[in-house]
Design a protein around this motif. Structure first.
Motif, mmCIF file in Angstrom:
data_model
loop_
_atom_site.group_PDB
_atom_site.id
_atom_site.type_symbol
_atom_site.label_atom_id
_atom_site.label_comp_id
_atom_site.label_asym_id
_atom_site.label_seq_id
_atom_site.Cartn_x
_atom_site.Cartn_y
_atom_site.Cartn_z
ATOM 1 N N CYS A 1 37.841 36.799 43.668
ATOM 2 C CA CYS A 1 36.580 36.385 43.029
ATOM 3 C C CYS A 1 36.792 35.976 41.574
ATOM 4 C CB CYS A 1 35.540 37.501 43.104
ATOM 5 S SG CYS A 1 34.880 37.755 44.753
ATOM 6 N N ARG A 2 37.718 36.650 40.884
ATOM 7 C CA ARG A 2 38.016 36.318 39.487
ATOM 8 C C ARG A 2 38.939 35.104 39.362
ATOM 9 N NH1 ARG A 2 38.640 41.822 39.672
ATOM 10 N NH2 ARG A 2 40.924 41.675 39.602
ATOM 11 N N GLY A 3 39.387 34.556 40.486
ATOM 12 C CA GLY A 3 40.258 33.388 40.479
ATOM 13 C C GLY A 3 41.722 33.713 40.224
ATOM 14 N N GLU A 4 42.073 34.999 40.298
ATOM 15 C CA GLU A 4 43.456 35.394 40.063
ATOM 16 C C GLU A 4 44.317 35.219 41.306
ATOM 17 O OE1 GLU A 4 42.911 39.412 38.783
ATOM 18 O OE2 GLU A 4 42.180 38.828 36.807
ATOM 19 N N LEU A 5 43.701 35.275 42.472
ATOM 20 C CA LEU A 5 44.382 35.039 43.748
ATOM 21 C C LEU A 5 43.712 33.873 44.449
ATOM 22 C CD1 LEU A 5 44.860 38.609 45.295
ATOM 23 C CD2 LEU A 5 46.602 37.169 44.253
ATOM 24 N N LEU B 1 41.882 43.294 46.239
ATOM 25 C CA LEU B 1 42.259 41.917 46.571
ATOM 26 C C LEU B 1 41.062 40.972 46.498
ATOM 27 C CD1 LEU B 1 44.637 42.651 49.583
ATOM 28 C CD2 LEU B 1 45.317 41.738 47.345
ATOM 29 N N LYS B 2 39.920 41.420 47.020
ATOM 30 C CA LYS B 2 38.711 40.589 46.969
ATOM 31 C C LYS B 2 38.263 40.355 45.528
ATOM 32 C CE LYS B 2 36.638 41.559 51.441
ATOM 33 N NZ LYS B 2 35.517 42.178 52.147
ATOM 34 N N GLY B 3 38.364 41.405 44.707
ATOM 35 C CA GLY B 3 37.997 41.264 43.298
ATOM 36 C C GLY B 3 38.883 40.259 42.586
ATOM 37 N N THR C 1 52.650 38.797 40.720
ATOM 38 C CA THR C 1 52.362 39.928 39.825
ATOM 39 C C THR C 1 51.061 40.621 40.219
ATOM 40 O OG1 THR C 1 53.521 38.765 38.061
ATOM 41 C CG2 THR C 1 52.089 40.596 37.410
ATOM 42 N N ILE C 2 50.047 39.837 40.576
ATOM 43 C CA ILE C 2 48.772 40.410 41.019
ATOM 44 C C ILE C 2 48.984 41.248 42.280
ATOM 45 C CG2 ILE C 2 46.451 39.899 41.902
ATOM 46 C CD1 ILE C 2 46.633 39.271 38.976
ATOM 47 N N PHE C 3 49.765 40.723 43.237
ATOM 48 C CA PHE C 3 50.053 41.472 44.457
ATOM 49 C C PHE C 3 50.767 42.778 44.144
ATOM 50 C CE2 PHE C 3 50.027 37.474 47.301
ATOM 51 C CZ PHE C 3 48.709 37.681 47.628
#
Length: 196
Positions: A156-160, A151-153, A193-195
């Motif tokens: 950091c990548r701006g996906e979440l 989740l942190k990654g 989708t990320i979740f």
């Protein structure tokens, strides 16, 4: 039967070994887990997370206008795959000997059932931790550390993006509650989708 894994079914020697391993693990736990963990960690109160969850849901309720909203998803994590636990222990830098010892004790579990005084077979588990075992809560914390780092990654990548909490506080993407996690983010297909 699948949820029946009490420590009471282990012999006394196993209980002593689990307690010894748990005490050793407890000493180094704070140096390997993130500050978002609060369950089973001394000096941290789970009630702090309850207050943060309340505040996050206040933000969700107060968003009345506009096309962009926020979401919260509660996930119940039931059973721990042992292969994943082993990999997280490796990633956190535990020694090979320590990892082997822990995994050997976790994987060595088998049960037999007495029915009318007769023993029937051995049930060999492939995942999960013993309930009531002094080592299991700490292994569970380490297991959830893998999810937290993912989740942190993504953040950091701006996906979440998480839910903005106001002020200079970093937006919140998750809250951990023992075996539950509350995922927080923008209500978009991309973040859902990320979740997933």
């Amino acid at each position: 039967m699948t949820q029946f894994r009490p420590i009471a079914l282990c012999n006394t020697i196993a209980k002593i070994i689990f307690k010894t391993l748990a005490l050793k693990l407890k000493r180094c736990l704070l140096s390997v887990i993130s500050n978002t963990q609060s369950a089973f960690v001394s000096m941290k109160l789970i009630t702090d997370k309850v207050l943060l969850a309340y505040e996050a849901h206040h933000v969700l309720k107060s968003k009345k206008s506009g096309k962009k909203g926020f979401m919260s998803v509660k996930v119940d994590m039931l059973s721990i795959p042992w292969r994943f636990l082993r990999e997280i222990l490796v990633q956190l830098g535990f020694s090979t000997k320590w990892i082997t010892t822990i995994i050997d004790f976790v994987e060595s579990v088998s049960y037999s059932v007495l029915v009318n005084g007769k023993q029937f077979g051995f049930i060999k588990l492939g995942r999960g931790l013993r309930q009531g075992d002094s080592l299991s809560p700490y292994l569970y914390i380490i297991y959830t550390e893998g999810l937290i780092s993912l989740l942190k990654g993504a953040q950091c990548r701006g996906e979440l993006n998480g839910i903005p909490m106001g002020g200079n506080v970093e937006p919140m993407t998750h809250l951990m509650f023992v075996n539950d996690i509350l995922l927080l983010g923008k209500a978009t297909v991309k973040e859902a989708t990320i979740f997933k």
